[in-house]
Write a protein that holds these residues in place. Structure first.
Motif: not given
Lengths: 627, 128
Positions: A493-519
């Motif tokens: 939806n173009g809400e990149y800031d909120r998306a960023k927050d979500c991926f950061e949370s996910a990364l908290g649980a999976r810090p070595t998930d390169y896919l998440l870093w890319n996202r």
């Protein structure tokens, strides 16, 4: 803009009032009033004027209310941008499709005005007061008014002119059916003015009160002097107030007649409305994204199914696949491929292994595992088309064997990348249902997936995910996949800031998930934060140096910063990675490389950078590009 | 050739002419891909501070070109916005939907198509 008036300041309240008044009366036909919500340009002043004139608006004739109107009313009552937005869009789509109907009404009134003469109006009005015989005239008056009432909102919102001009024609219509005596010009002028203010309020008046209105208009006319045309409103206001307070029920037989005519009229309009909307939405969707002959998906225009999921052709396997050779490997290709991926090996090579495995019948778990892995690998290798096809295949297979949910997130992401928004929403919904079967999905939402616009479905699905996320938060858990799903929704939806927050949370649980870093990186990049994006991409590449997509994204970020040479170099290195294994190179990489070269003002190199040309990358090296 | 697309006094002239240039340089396959994704003719009516209006037609349905003037025969969607808004859109400072909701952007016709304008204007998009 009408929408602006909804969201800003005191005008908020104005539209809400008349509409909420309307809500109180449960038997009004509002199929036409749905057309209120046209987000057209010149509407605002007219609308507010109208609202000001019609302090209380009573509903129309006895017809069932379309549910949508209630929602509009509610929505308009609360200046909640998003929902109102959604409604407006839906109605706008409806209205858009109804423009034909509008045109025909306008045309009808156009005709009438040519024929009719206003000067005979007062006569008919007068006569209406006097005799019963005149009631014959009423139904016509009513139906034209009804229609006019319908076209009114559209008139207000789309075309200021027809409203004014429609006023004249409206009464002209009456006249046409009535008598044609002539009158003094003065009286006619005064009446016209009064009539002008009257019809603006007629939008949703009860038919029962029509007679009163007419009576009162005539009274007002009689009592008003011809020399004060400048204040028609005050007289009118009096009449109007009187109208509101009076509660004369009109004669029974007339009501019945009017209602019958009106409902018949409205009925036909409504049917057209529904049919057109449904089919035109479908059409808009199918034609909206490529029902256009293209060479990419196999010489056929791209079709979509009911859920907005593109109907792609079959997966196209690589022709020269060394792993297909039966003698080349004895072990399980699938496990070899997995091992290669674990070791950060070449993505292209892993994909080839997987293709061979599939072609040899080694499909892995449930018959879908290899497909899904292939799809994901292809996507990582920046080959979206192939990846999408493979994932589609895999996802379907998984659903068949009862492991629904596998690969769906990846597929949704693939859809988002290719701007198939609705497909992305559908896939995310399916994932939610598969993974959280106990989570209740409203029936309405399910239906909406096939009929409504992507803006609407987006809101619904986001709400579902948000609900789930909040519930989890309340329990103190966090499911990274839910965060990913939510992130994808915001990203789409173009809400990149909120998306960023979500991926950061996910990364908290999976810090070595390169896919998440890319996202995460892509959220930042598209959210116009290229420098931060580069940090995220670097992390991804640390974890998986062969992650072609991440390299591509780095190049894109460089492009956006203006570092064209670096961008070109990144693209070339990605291409190099792909070329070093026998696999074909990604078109997307070539295209974007060309863009970079063009921005570098090296048109000559850009011309060389075509996938068909198969230019050796050394050419570029010689030109000073270091990769 | 790209100068044909410019209107003096409009900041977005540069943008549009750049877009036009990019379009001409696209390879066929690339053009087809864009056309497939967008499939529409956009008419941009841009107004600047001096109340002048410039009209451009972006054809992403048949030819894949950018031209001055109105669409012939008719655009699928007409987008009405100010010079500044268009510049912001292209820079990514504001996205199409936000522009619409705040009234900076108005559409006539198939508004779904207007959402694709973002993608068209934007340079390169990162991949999720």
């Amino acid at each position: 803009m009408s929408f602006q008036s909804l969201i800003s300041g005191s005008e908020c309240a104005a539209p809400a009032n008349p509409l909420s008044q309307v809500l109180k009366h449960t038997n009004g036909d509002r199929s036409l009033q749905q057309l209120h919500a046209l987000p057209a340009s010149s509407a605002a002043p007219a609308r507010e004027h109208d609202i000001a004139l019609a302090p209380t608006v009573s509903p129309g004739i006895g017809m069932p209310i379309p549910a949508e109107f209630l929602r509009i009313a509610e929505v308009n009552g609360r200046p909640e941008l998003n929902e109102a937005w959604v409604m407006e869009q839906q109605n706008a789509m409806r209205a858009f499709e109804e423009s034909k109907a509008q045109a025909s009404w306008a045309a009808e009134f156009g005709n009438n005005s040519d024929i009719a003469r206003i000067n005979s109006l007062p006569t008919t009005m007068q006569q209406n007061v006097s005799g019963r015989g005149e009631f014959q005239q009423r139904p016509n008056y009513v139906s034209s008014m009804g229609m006019y009432g319908g076209s009114m909102p559209m008139g207000m919102y789309g075309m200021n002119n027809p409203m004014q001009y429609g006023t004249g024609t409206h009464f002209g219509a009456v006249d046409q059916k009535g008598k044609g005596k002539s009158r003094e010009a003065d009286f006619e002028a005064a009446f016209a003015q009064v009539a002008a203010s009257l019809t603006q309020r007629e939008t949703t008046s009860r038919i029962e009160e029509v007679k009163d209105v007419v009576d009162d208009v005539t009274e007002a006319l009689k009592s008003s002097t011809l020399d004060e045309p400048e204040n028609p409103e005050t007289d009118f206001a009096k009449v109007w107030v009187h109208l509101q307070q009076s509660d004369n029920p009109p004669r029974q037989e007339d009501i019945a007649k009017w209602e019958a005519e009106f409902s018949q009229l409205m009925g036909t309009q409504r049917e057209e409305l529904d049919n057109e909307y449904g089919s035109s939405m479908q059409q808009a969707w199918e034609s909206g994204v490529g029902d256009f002959s293209d060479k990419i998906f196999g010489d056929k225009p791209l079709q979509f199914d009911a859920d907005g999921i593109p109907i792609l052709g079959d997966y196209v396997f690589e022709k020269n696949n060394q792993y297909l050779d039966p003698s080349s490997s004895s072990g399980s290709l699938l496990s070899d491929a997995k091992a290669l991926l674990e070791q950060n090996g070449s993505l292209t090579e892993a994909a080839l292994m997987l293709e061979a495995a599939i072609q040899k019948g080694e499909l892995g778990k449930g018959g879908y595992e290899a497909w899904i892995l292939l799809g994901e690998t292809r996507n990582m290798d920046e080959r979206e088309e192939a990846g999408m096809k493979a994932l589609l295949h895999g996802v379907r297979k998984a659903e068949e064997v009862g492991d629904a949910g596998e690969g769906m997130l990846s597929l949704a992401i693939s859809f988002t990348n290719e701007s198939y928004d609705r497909a992305s929403h559908s896939m995310l919904l399916r994932w939610l249902q598969a993974r959280f079967p106990s989570q209740h999905v409203p029936e309405e939402t399910l239906k909406a997936m096939t009929t409504n616009s992507s803006w609407d479905t987006h809101t619904r699905i986001t709400d579902l995910f948000l609900g789930l996320a909040r519930a989890q938060f309340a329990q103190g858990t966090m499911d990274p996949d839910v965060q990913i799903g939510l992130g994808v929704l915001f990203y789409t939806n173009g809400e990149y800031d909120r998306a960023k927050d979500c991926f950061e949370s996910a990364l908290g649980a999976r810090p070595t998930d390169y896919l998440l870093w890319n996202r995460l990186g892509s959220c930042l990049s598209n959210g116009s934060k290229p420098e931060e994006a580069l940090v995220a991409y670097t992390e991804a590449l640390k974890l998986r140096p062969t992650y072609t997509r991440a390299i591509y994204n780095v190049g894109v970020a460089c492009l956006n910063i203006g570092a064209y040479k670096e961008a070109a170099e990144h693209f070339l290195s990605a291409l190099g990675l792909q070329e070093s294994t026998s696999g074909d190179t990604s078109e997307q990489l070539w295209f974007t490389l060309r863009r970079a070269l063009l921005s570098m003002e090296r048109g000559d190199l850009a011309d060389l950078a075509k996938p068909e040309a198969k230019t050796s990358l050394d050419v570029f090296r010689r030109e000073g590009l270091d990769f | 050739m790209s100068d044909d697309l410019k209107y003096p006094g409009f900041k977005s002239s540069e943008l549009i002419s750049g877009l036009g240039a990019a379009f001409t340089k696209y390879s066929d396959a690339e053009k087809q891909s864009q056309i497939k994704k967008t499939n529409g003719v956009f008419e941009l009516q841009v107004s600047n501070d001096k109340k002048e209006t410039a009209t451009w037609t972006v054809d992403l349905k048949k030819a894949g070109t950018v031209q001055k003037g109105s669409a012939k025969p008719k655009a699928d969607v007409t987008i009405i916005l100010s010079d500044d808004t268009l510049v912001d859109l292209a820079n990514g400072k504001i996205n199409g939907q936000k522009a619409f909701m705040t009234g900076k952007l108005k559409t006539k016709g198939n508004m779904m198509l207007a959402t694709k304008l973002d993608a068209v204007l934007k340079g390169a998009k990162a991949k999720l």
